[in-house]
Structures are given as structure tokens and as C-alpha cells.
Design a protein around this motif. Sequence first.
Motif, PDB file in Angstrom:
ATOM      1  N   GLY A  30       0.765  -1.238   0.000  1.00  0.00           N
ATOM      2  CA  GLY A  30       0.000   0.000   0.000  1.00  0.00           C
ATOM      3  C   GLY A  30       0.793   1.284   0.000  1.00  0.00           C
ATOM      4  N   GLY A  31       2.083   1.244  -0.164  1.00  0.00           N
ATOM      5  CA  GLY A  31       2.875   2.466  -0.198  1.00  0.00           C
ATOM      6  C   GLY A  31       4.018   2.419   0.790  1.00  0.00           C
ATOM      7  N   THR A  32       4.802   3.483   0.809  1.00  0.00           N
ATOM      8  CA  THR A  32       5.989   3.524   1.665  1.00  0.00           C
ATOM      9  C   THR A  32       5.779   4.353   2.929  1.00  0.00           C
ATOM     10  OG1 THR A  32       6.849   5.429   0.436  1.00  0.00           O
ATOM     11  CG2 THR A  32       7.514   3.243  -0.322  1.00  0.00           C
ATOM     12  N   LYS A  33       4.643   4.995   3.053  1.00  0.00           N
ATOM     13  CA  LYS A  33       4.369   5.832   4.218  1.00  0.00           C
ATOM     14  C   LYS A  33       3.445   5.114   5.191  1.00  0.00           C
ATOM     15  CE  LYS A  33       6.446   9.402   2.217  1.00  0.00           C
ATOM     16  NZ  LYS A  33       7.727   9.966   2.700  1.00  0.00           N
ATOM     17  N   ASN A  35       0.350   5.241   7.150  1.00  0.00           N
ATOM     18  CA  ASN A  35      -0.835   6.089   7.068  1.00  0.00           C
ATOM     19  C   ASN A  35      -1.818   5.869   8.213  1.00  0.00           C
ATOM     20  OD1 ASN A  35      -1.775   3.580   6.335  1.00  0.00           O
ATOM     21  ND2 ASN A  35      -3.003   4.303   4.623  1.00  0.00           N
ATOM     22  N   GLY A  38       1.097   9.663   0.413  1.00  0.00           N
ATOM     23  CA  GLY A  38       1.842   8.525  -0.133  1.00  0.00           C
ATOM     24  C   GLY A  38       0.947   7.346  -0.458  1.00  0.00           C
ATOM     25  N   GLY A  39      -0.278   7.631  -0.889  1.00  0.00           N
ATOM     26  CA  GLY A  39      -1.237   6.568  -1.134  1.00  0.00           C
ATOM     27  C   GLY A  39      -0.974   5.844  -2.438  1.00  0.00           C
ATOM     28  N   GLY A  40      -1.854   4.913  -2.752  1.00  0.00           N
ATOM     29  CA  GLY A  40      -1.734   4.154  -3.989  1.00  0.00           C
ATOM     30  C   GLY A  40      -1.084   2.804  -3.754  1.00  0.00           C
ATOM     31  N   CYS A  41      -1.309   1.913  -4.697  1.00  0.00           N
ATOM     32  CA  CYS A  41      -0.756   0.564  -4.598  1.00  0.00           C
ATOM     33  C   CYS A  41       0.551   0.492  -5.381  1.00  0.00           C
ATOM     34  CB  CYS A  41      -1.760  -0.434  -5.155  1.00  0.00           C
ATOM     35  SG  CYS A  41      -1.150  -2.130  -5.171  1.00  0.00           S
ATOM     36  N   LEU A  42       1.591   0.007  -4.732  1.00  0.00           N
ATOM     37  CA  LEU A  42       2.901  -0.083  -5.386  1.00  0.00           C
ATOM     38  C   LEU A  42       2.885  -1.045  -6.570  1.00  0.00           C
ATOM     39  CD1 LEU A  42       5.210  -0.175  -2.234  1.00  0.00           C
ATOM     40  CD2 LEU A  42       4.932   1.721  -3.833  1.00  0.00           C
ATOM     41  N   GLU A  89       2.800   0.445  -9.988  1.00  0.00           N
ATOM     42  CA  GLU A  89       3.933   1.267 -10.415  1.00  0.00           C
ATOM     43  C   GLU A  89       4.968   0.421 -11.158  1.00  0.00           C
ATOM     44  OE1 GLU A  89       5.478   3.285  -7.035  1.00  0.00           O
ATOM     45  OE2 GLU A  89       3.554   4.224  -6.517  1.00  0.00           O
ATOM     46  N   LYS A 118      10.888  -1.804  -1.059  1.00  0.00           N
ATOM     47  CA  LYS A 118      10.345  -0.443  -1.064  1.00  0.00           C
ATOM     48  C   LYS A 118      11.415   0.632  -0.911  1.00  0.00           C
ATOM     49  CE  LYS A 118       5.938  -1.795   1.053  1.00  0.00           C
ATOM     50  NZ  LYS A 118       5.046  -1.613   2.227  1.00  0.00           N
TER      51      LYS A 118
END
Length: 325
Positions: A37-40, A42, A191-195, A198, A223
Amino acid sequence: MKAIALFSGGLDSCLSIKLIADQGIEVIAMHINQGFGGTKDNTAHLENMCRQIGAKLRVVDIKEQFIQEILFDPKYGYGKNFNPCIDCHANMFRVAHRLMEEVGASFMISGEVLGQRPMSQRAEAMDNVLKLAVEPELIVRPMSAKLMAPSKPEREGWIDRSKLLDVSGRSREVQMRMAKEYGLTDYEAPGGGCLLTEEHFSDRLREFIAHDKLTPSDVDLLKYGRHFRLPNGAKLVVGRNQEDNEHLQKIQSDKYIEIKLPIGGPYSLADKNMSDEDKTLSAKLAITYTRSSPNEIYEVLVGDEIVPVSPFATKEEAQAYFFNA
């Protein structure tokens, strides 16, 4: 009556919860952590949005299950990169269904908007999600409900269908207006979104599984940092900045060993079972990313072994071993 909502923390899922909660339904906002789900972190954002919309947050970790059952064999294939969106979303509903009995919920809701996403939110794709879900009649999509056949909660009068919406397409005009009316703030996830959507991350993942079996801790490794594949097959990751260093230090895995430098520099991890040649090269690469001199020899601790090396004269020489910077 209670409902379980698939909750990303984004605006659509927040508004969907509000549409149901405003009808007197208690909503458990279920955030599923599948590892990509990202690197941050949340968590604070999720908690903040739940406070604003009046929902209870429940975080469910499915990282191991997702890797074992979904990632490598999706029935409906992948999107542009390594993203099995349809199977992933159906899996989330199955997880939500298992949680229903535990919390006493009667149905499930989702923030999907018809036509908003090219792979997972086309009408056909949304129907395919239902085919893979458990008890699809119990799934309500409040944002686009009036464009779809009524679900059981709507037919049975558990919720008022007339208070649901008919939003479609990629425009956010309706959602922005509703956010203003509800007084929602800070609703865009950091920092949302699915890696997996990408290209950069998907390339790293493909390269990794060509050499090794993937585990949840490996996902965290992918990541962050600069990634090297050494001549005898060893994996080396060298932090790029303080944030990378901090995240790499938190990884718990018996597959990797630390590289400790005698001077200030990046935190690095390397394969525990690498060859002596790769061990020497990993030390040389790690020390290259410090303020070191190619005319000096440094004692680098690789696992429990001291390896004396000099850095490459330039970082360009080191970059020859990059897989995916």
C-alpha cells in the motif's frame, strides 16, 4: 445493524461510509494491509478520517495470505504492471465476510465508483469481483448504487436506496462537493496508492522473484534503497537517505545480514549466504556511498566478518551493479 466497509482512507471510501452511517448504521471501517500500500505509514491518516466520518477503524493484516493466494495466480490477470486488481478487491470482500460474524455485521460496503478506474472499476470488472466474492448480494456500493441492480440490503429495506448515489466516471466534482458539505478535511491519503501499479516497483518485484521466494519482509525490503544484484546472485540494498536507513533497520528477516561501516554512511542489508566474492563486493559498494577515499582501506563489518576494502573511485563504477536504482 452494523456494516463492514472496505476502507482505504481515500475520499470515496469515506463518503460511502458517511452515506451509510447517516442512515443510522454502525460502520466498521476495515483497512486491509496486504503489504503493497505504499511507503508511508498512514495509520494517523486512517484514524483521523474515521474520527471525521464516525466510524470504528479495524486494521487487518493479510500480507502472507495475499502473497500465497492472490499475487502470483490471479484468475483475472494483471493490469498494466503487477497489479491483480480484480482478484485483490474480491479477496478484500472475502476477508470482510469472514469478519462479519465476529463483529455482528449484516452487510459490506465499498467506495468503488463505476468507471473511475480502468481495470477494476469498469462494469464488467465490478461484476467479476462479485463472482469471486462470498455472498455478493450483501455488497453495497453507495457511490454508484443507483446505476446497479439493488443489493439485498437495499431490497430488504435495511438501507434507503433513495439516499444512495449514481456517480460514475473519473470526475471528482460530486465527491469534492460532498466533502465540503460534510466538512471533511485532510482527506487525501499521504503517499497513497498501490505499489503494484507502479512500473518501477513491479520491475523490482519481478527481478526479485526470479532469484528468490517472496516473503512479507522482502516486500518491505523492495520499497527502499538502491538495489544491486551481485555477480554470484546475492542481493544488496544500500540506503539512499535517512528515511531509507530507518525503514531498512526495522526489517526483521533471517535472510539478510547488516553491513556496518567504520564511518558515517548508509545502512545496508545483504544476503546472508552470499559468496566470499559477493561479500567483498558488497562491502566495497556500501563504503562507496560514504565520504570515503579510494586511496584508503576501510574495515567493513559484513555480518560478523571484517572485510577490508577500498571504495570505487566513482559512483558510476558502483552503478554498474544496479538492478533498479
